[in-house]
Design a protein around this motif. Structure first.
Motif, PDB file in Angstrom:
ATOM      1  N   VAL A 104       0.859  -1.190   0.000  1.00 34.82           N
ATOM      2  CA  VAL A 104       0.000   0.000   0.000  1.00 34.82           C
ATOM      3  C   VAL A 104       0.893   1.238   0.000  1.00 34.82           C
ATOM      4  O   VAL A 104       1.965   1.241   0.624  1.00 34.82           O
ATOM      5  CB  VAL A 104      -0.912  -0.009   1.247  1.00 34.82           C
ATOM      6  N   TYR A 105       0.465   2.302  -0.687  1.00 35.77           N
ATOM      7  CA  TYR A 105       1.308   3.499  -0.725  1.00 35.77           C
ATOM      8  C   TYR A 105       0.495   4.787  -0.632  1.00 35.77           C
ATOM      9  O   TYR A 105      -0.688   4.834  -0.952  1.00 35.77           O
ATOM     10  CB  TYR A 105       2.184   3.524  -1.978  1.00 35.77           C
ATOM     11  N   ILE A 106       1.193   5.816  -0.172  1.00 37.00           N
ATOM     12  CA  ILE A 106       0.663   7.181  -0.130  1.00 37.00           C
ATOM     13  C   ILE A 106       1.653   8.067  -0.881  1.00 37.00           C
ATOM     14  O   ILE A 106       2.848   8.073  -0.560  1.00 37.00           O
ATOM     15  CB  ILE A 106       0.516   7.692   1.320  1.00 37.00           C
ATOM     16  N   LEU A 107       1.169   8.778  -1.882  1.00 42.20           N
ATOM     17  CA  LEU A 107       2.009   9.720  -2.621  1.00 42.20           C
ATOM     18  C   LEU A 107       1.856  11.093  -1.983  1.00 42.20           C
ATOM     19  O   LEU A 107       0.758  11.637  -1.919  1.00 42.20           O
ATOM     20  CB  LEU A 107       1.589   9.775  -4.096  1.00 42.20           C
ATOM     21  N   LYS A 112      -1.934  17.899  -2.000  1.00 44.09           N
ATOM     22  CA  LYS A 112      -2.723  16.754  -1.559  1.00 44.09           C
ATOM     23  C   LYS A 112      -1.831  15.536  -1.367  1.00 44.09           C
ATOM     24  O   LYS A 112      -0.719  15.465  -1.904  1.00 44.09           O
ATOM     25  CB  LYS A 112      -3.803  16.406  -2.596  1.00 44.09           C
ATOM     26  N   ASN A 113      -2.356  14.560  -0.631  1.00 48.04           N
ATOM     27  CA  ASN A 113      -1.746  13.240  -0.547  1.00 48.04           C
ATOM     28  C   ASN A 113      -2.619  12.281  -1.350  1.00 48.04           C
ATOM     29  O   ASN A 113      -3.856  12.322  -1.242  1.00 48.04           O
ATOM     30  CB  ASN A 113      -1.669  12.769   0.904  1.00 48.04           C
ATOM     31  N   TYR A 114      -2.005  11.419  -2.142  1.00 45.77           N
ATOM     32  CA  TYR A 114      -2.747  10.606  -3.099  1.00 45.77           C
ATOM     33  C   TYR A 114      -2.665   9.119  -2.732  1.00 45.77           C
ATOM     34  O   TYR A 114      -1.578   8.580  -2.515  1.00 45.77           O
ATOM     35  CB  TYR A 114      -2.198  10.831  -4.507  1.00 45.77           C
ATOM     36  N   VAL A 115      -3.837   8.468  -2.687  1.00 47.71           N
ATOM     37  CA  VAL A 115      -3.910   7.046  -2.356  1.00 47.71           C
ATOM     38  C   VAL A 115      -4.813   6.345  -3.364  1.00 47.71           C
ATOM     39  O   VAL A 115      -5.629   6.987  -4.040  1.00 47.71           O
ATOM     40  CB  VAL A 115      -4.456   6.831  -0.927  1.00 47.71           C
ATOM     41  N   LYS A 122      -5.169   0.210   6.203  1.00 53.25           N
ATOM     42  CA  LYS A 122      -3.797   0.607   6.552  1.00 53.25           C
ATOM     43  C   LYS A 122      -3.614   2.122   6.407  1.00 53.25           C
ATOM     44  O   LYS A 122      -2.945   2.756   7.224  1.00 53.25           O
ATOM     45  CB  LYS A 122      -2.795  -0.136   5.672  1.00 53.25           C
ATOM     46  N   VAL A 123      -4.213   2.683   5.358  1.00 52.57           N
ATOM     47  CA  VAL A 123      -4.144   4.132   5.138  1.00 52.57           C
ATOM     48  C   VAL A 123      -4.877   4.864   6.253  1.00 52.57           C
ATOM     49  O   VAL A 123      -4.356   5.830   6.835  1.00 52.57           O
ATOM     50  CB  VAL A 123      -4.735   4.505   3.765  1.00 52.57           C
TER      51      VAL A 123
END
Length: 266
Positions: A104-107, A112-115, A122-123
């Protein structure tokens, strides 16, 4: 700018400590920073966080500028100096690999933060644990157009970090494992807090001999190398110790105030 000098502050483990439930700078820390500004020093945030994850409590300190995303973004007095983002073709390759390995990742972007899925457990857990604003996150974006400087990866297991690092360590990326579970950071190796600090000092025509920094993490090493007075907070990462000019206490025990007093800046 006609200032006595400049002081850089890390966020996590320095101004706040969300691992101990301290989500806002203490009253004593706020008073110390206000006194520092009254005494003629510029104050700048230097954080691994993007601007989009800088909370209102931190913004309310009224600092003069920001170095964000481990040095990929910098601004002073509301003027953006630079905002470096990961090339989208390189980014796409990396993201597809993360997805293939169920990571899983968060940009992290400055706006903004992108998911992929805002409702991913998890986010949501990470957002809640770090006391971040859910409104700063979105799942409405594309790999072709997204602008990000750093990636937070939440591994499937303890091998996830090793798998990603082995594949991409020779492709301009740098990695930092966090103490928080199987979470780790991915970013362009060129951009560090030290990179941001050096460019800001040059822009403001301030010598490193009049530059101070407070930090506690592995990603503060380059920042300490870029200035004369690096002050390590209590609970600092062991690799930071050789680069510290001096040491102070942790957030809970008013390390900022005590460090500034010892330096005779307030």
């Amino acid at each position: 700018m006609n200032k006595k000098g400049i002081v850089f502050f890390d966020v996590d483990g320095t101004l706040i400590d969300w691992t101990k439930g301290i989500y806002s700078p203490t009253k004593t820390t706020k008073e110390a920073i206000n006194k520092l500004k009254e005494n003629g020093y510029l104050t700048v945030l230097a954080t691994g966080r993007p601007k989009s994850s800088i909370t209102k409590e931190i913004e309310d300190l009224g600092l003069n500028g920001y170095i964000a995303s481990n040095g990929a973004y910098a601004e002073i007095e509301n003027e953006v100096i630079f905002n470096e983002c990961i090339n989208n073709e390189k980014l796409k390759d990396l993201l597809y690999f993360l997805e293939e390995n169920e990571i899983v990742y968060i940009l992290e972007g400055q706006e903004k933060n992108y998911v992929l899925d805002i409702n991913n457990e998890k986010v949501k857990y990470l957002i809640d644990k770090a006391n971040l604003d859910i409104d700063s996150f979105t799942d409405n974006w594309t790999k072709e157009d997204v602008k990000t400087s750093k990636i937070i990866a939440i591994g499937k297991n303890e091998n996830s970090y090793k798998i990603v690092r082995e594949k991409y360590k020779e492709k301009e990326f740098a990695f930092m494992a966090n103490q928080f579970g199987d979470t780790f950071e991915i970013y362009i190796a060129k951009y560090t807090k030290g990179y941001g600090v050096e460019h800001l000092l040059e822009r403001l025509d301030i010598s490193k001999d009049y530059a101070y920094a407070f930090g506690d993490g592995e990603n503060d090493i380059e920042m300490f190398q870029a200035i004369k007075y690096g002050i390590a907070m209590g609970g600092y990462h062991k690799d930071l110790e050789p680069h510290a000019f001096d040491f102070t206490e942790d957030v809970e025990n008013e390390g900022i105030y005590k460090g500034l007093k010892k330096l005779e800046l307030i």
